[in-house]
Scaffold this active site. Structure first.
Site, PDB file in Angstrom:
ATOM      1  N   ARG A   1      -7.007  -8.307  -8.904  1.00  0.00           N
ATOM      2  CA  ARG A   1      -7.674  -9.587  -9.096  1.00  0.00           C
ATOM      3  C   ARG A   1      -9.164  -9.335  -9.262  1.00  0.00           C
ATOM      4  NH1 ARG A   1     -10.202  -9.752  -4.247  1.00  0.00           N
ATOM      5  NH2 ARG A   1      -9.090  -9.011  -2.409  1.00  0.00           N
TER       6      ARG A   1
ATOM      7  N   LYS B   1       0.805  -1.214   0.000  1.00  0.00           N
ATOM      8  CA  LYS B   1       0.000   0.000   0.000  1.00  0.00           C
ATOM      9  C   LYS B   1       0.842   1.270   0.000  1.00  0.00           C
ATOM     10  CE  LYS B   1      -4.022  -2.015   2.369  1.00  0.00           C
ATOM     11  NZ  LYS B   1      -3.510  -3.392   2.502  1.00  0.00           N
TER      12      LYS B   1
ATOM     13  N   HIS C   1     -14.256  -3.747   9.134  1.00  0.00           N
ATOM     14  CA  HIS C   1     -13.542  -3.437   7.894  1.00  0.00           C
ATOM     15  C   HIS C   1     -13.732  -4.491   6.802  1.00  0.00           C
ATOM     16  CE1 HIS C   1     -11.641  -0.188  10.077  1.00  0.00           C
ATOM     17  NE2 HIS C   1     -11.189  -1.045  10.980  1.00  0.00           N
TER      18      HIS C   1
END
Length: 700
Positions: free
Chosen positions: A297, A116, A235
């Protein structure tokens, strides 16, 4: 086009890929662990190869075994599905080196977006807006804590690898930063093998909106509009929809342009998702969204995009991987209607969404959608399959489509109300409550919605109405249909040679014991429920008043009225009517030692005690805590002999890649506690308090 592909995954996504491959005339090879030897995806595939024991580290995550299976069975390409090895660039390199095509992006693209922090630096260079935060290499706590102060609390600590909410912690106070960082690192290490993190500004009223992108090997890239995935718990996404409610044309144009820019920046090929965090404190504005990450993906929620575009994303993946250009140009991709996807999990919503295990003794999905809407069920399980502790506990994805959001939402509610699952704790009632929530219904959704409404959304259903208890009693008595003769008991197993007489049925609902009496009146089965039963009255009227005190001898529920000579117990009207109007709605399932009666999205499960069984004796007793699921004792916070207070964390149990804190239910002294590193099964005693029945010794 490929003649044969291997699917390096399991469950519903493997089944979903197989369906498209079959339609395209492509043969499929499935892989399976010992836990999946009889799984649906194994049955559906043309061939199947065993790749190891149940743990993913010995099967689905072993790249060499999967590549060898592909070569052994003559597959030309590997489809990774999602999860497992789908975003592992080393796996891609190995597959390509073995002469196989990877159905997905290049290893370079995965590496560019896999971490990230690096991905956000790359997006900044490409001109894509990113969330303010620290994305550097330094991992010392003093530096990270200092950066958090500079950013300003609240902040979000996030694992730089992986996703799905794992390794993520919100921190509101500097004093809590060290403990949150430690927990995020442990979870990230367990889930992704990488404990490095980044720190970002926490957006107070965020929405999670993502754009589906597709690229080919000729430099083309398009978007397939957006999805809103803001309905999340811990989350993790719960209900997704497309398009995003309230989306303006200006916002959509800015966001989709940024998504395509991001894809082109890494020469992306195949299906991908650009995820954005959106600040909705001032409504949806083109200058208030930021890049979070890219999933290189296919996404779990891809069916909602398929429903609103009419496209098959797996087919697109196969065509692009086979060297074809994108099937459509941007101007040819149209958005039509609205779609929702609800994720059905084996989990206990009332207990913090703890994953659950169990056997799906009864599994039935609705067969049709309301007029003017469409529905599809994506699943990798059947009735009789077990939910394993080794993998994600998803049972199915329920997907609906309508001409607009209200019609699609109505179809979703209808589908959830007609979904029947018995044998494991599931989240169907929670999903139904969320779909009926006023904020969700109006499109006023952000990522904090479920947390704010959690008590209401996960509240226990009302006690079962007495007609529900009556249906359970009849099922427990073994009665399937209306009496066929003047002597109805003659058709009941075990009663053929006895004089007709009432039958007493013992049930247990939670902690309540219920003694019902099944009898016959005028050729109809009837059930008498003790007035002491705490259940509410049914929709048809109040409970009959007992005559002369004590247990009522009048039948409460007349299950087979005279006008339904061909009636059967499931479904059949109770009290001579229907519940809620329309078709008779009594639905039930009998499974070993239990009966479950379905009332809309709620399943009421009654235990049917076996009189020959001896009581457990209460091993562990009230002075102990048991493991709520199989898992690993990751961290022990207290020692034997230590005095603890109610609510104090005692240990951390790692199960299904998530950490679960086991806290003290009351003040007390620790007599024994499980050893750190112990692998425990569901129900094993983890903690025993002093001055209580010793029961079992904790796991060691």
């Amino acid at each position: 086009m490929f003649a044969k592909i291997l699917i390096a995954n399991r469950g519903e996504i493997a089944c979903r890929i197989i369906r498209t491959a079959r339609r395209m005339g492509i043969a499929t090879v499935a892989v399976y662990s010992d836990a999946d030897a009889h799984a649906l995806h194994v049955e559906m595939a043309d061939e199947a190869v065993r790749i190891g024991p149940a743990p993913v580290g010995e099967s689905y995550l072993v790249a060499d075994k999967i590549i060898e299976a592909a070569r052994m069975r003559g597959a030309e390409a590997i489809h990774p599905g999602y999860g497992f090895l789908s975003e592992n660039p080393d796996f891609v390199d190995k597959a390509v080196a073995a002469g196989l095509t990877f159905i997905g992006p290049s290893a370079a693209s995965i590496r560019a977006m896999g971490l990230k922090d690096a991905a956000k630096r790359l997006m900044e260079q490409a001109g894509v807006p990113v969330v303010p935060g620290y994305h550097g290499e330094a991992q010392e706590i003093v530096i990270l804590a200092s950066k958090a102060r500079e950013i300003g609390y609240p902040v979000l600590i996030k694992a730089r690898a992986g996703g799905g909410g794992k390794g993520m912690r919100r921190v509101d106070n500097p004093d809590d930063f060290a403990e949150a960082l430690s927990g995020a690192r442990r979870e990230a290490k367990a889930a992704f093998g990488d404990d490095r993190v980044l720190v970002e500004k926490y957006i107070e009223k965020p929405r999670h909106i993502e754009c589906q992108v597709f690229g080919d090997n000729f430099g083309n890239a398009v978007h397939l509009f957006e999805r809103d995935c803001s309905a999340q718990r811990r989350h993790q996404k719960v209900i997704e929809e497309a398009p995003a409610p309230g989306m303006t044309e200006a916002m959509r144009a800015a966001m989709t342009e940024a998504a395509v820019t991001a894809a082109k920046a890494i020469a992306y090929s195949g299906a991908g998702t650009i995820e954005f965090i959106v600040d909705t404190s001032q409504g949806l504005r083109p200058d208030r969204f930021w890049f979070m990450e890219m999933n290189t993906r296919l996404q779990v929620e891809h069916p909602v995009t398929e429903m609103v575009t009419g496209l098959d994303l797996v087919e697109w993946q196969l065509r692009v991987a086979a060297g074809e250009r994108l099937p459509k140009a941007q101007e040819d991709i149209r958005l039509a209607g609205h779609a929702f996807e609800a994720r059905l999990y084996a989990e206990d919503a009332a207990k913090g969404f703890l994953p659950a295990t169990g056997t799906l003794h009864h599994l039935k999905f609705p067969e049709t959608a309301p007029a003017g809407t469409e529905m599809r069920i994506e699943t990798g399980v059947r009735a009789g399959d077990a939910i394993s502790p080794y993998y994600d506990p998803m049972i199915a994805k329920l997907v609906v489509h309508g001409p607009d959001r209200p019609s699609a939402l109505a179809a979703l509610r209808e589908a959830l109300a007609h979904t029947e699952i018995a044998g494991a704790t599931v989240n169907v009632a929670f999903l139904a409550a969320l779909a009926a929530d006023s904020d969700f219904s109006s499109g006023n959704v952000d990522t904090g919605l479920i947390a704010r409404h959690q008590d209401t959304l996960t509240a226990a259903p009302p006690p079962p109405a007495k007609d529900i208890v009556a249906a359970a009693a009849l099922a427990a008595a073994g009665i399937d249909q209306r009496p066929a003769t003047d002597d109805p008991w003659s058709g009941l197993p075990g009663y053929a040679h006895f004089q007709a007489m009432p039958k007493r049925v013992e049930l247990r609902f939670g902690e309540e014991g219920i003694a019902a009496t099944v009898d016959v009146e005028d050729g109809r089965w009837s059930v008498a429920i003790p007035p002491a039963h705490k259940g509410r009255t049914s929709a048809q009227g109040p409970t009959p008043t007992p005559q002369g005190g004590g247990e009522s001898q009048r039948p409460y529920s007349e299950v087979f009225p005279p006008d339904r000579r061909d009636g059967s117990l499931s479904p059949s009207p109770l009290r001579g009517g229907v519940r809620g109007g329309g078709e008779p709605s009594t639905r039930l399932a009998r499974w070993p030692g239990h009966v479950t009666v379905f009332d809309g999205a709620v399943g009421y499960t009654f235990a049917v005690p076996d009189p020959l069984e001896q009581a457990d004796g209460g091993a562990g007793g009230v002075g102990s805590l048991r493991a709520p699921m199989p898992g690993l004792v990751k961290l022990v916070r207290v020692a034997r002999g230590e005095t603890v207070a109610k609510g104090q964390p005692l240990l951390i149990l790692e199960a299904m890649k998530m950490e679960h804190t086991i806290a003290a239910p009351h003040d007390g002294v620790i007599a024994e506690i499980a050893a750190e590193g112990a692998q425990v099964n569901d129900g094993v005693v983890l903690v025993r308090f002093a001055d209580q029945d010793a029961g079992q010794h904790p796991a060691g």
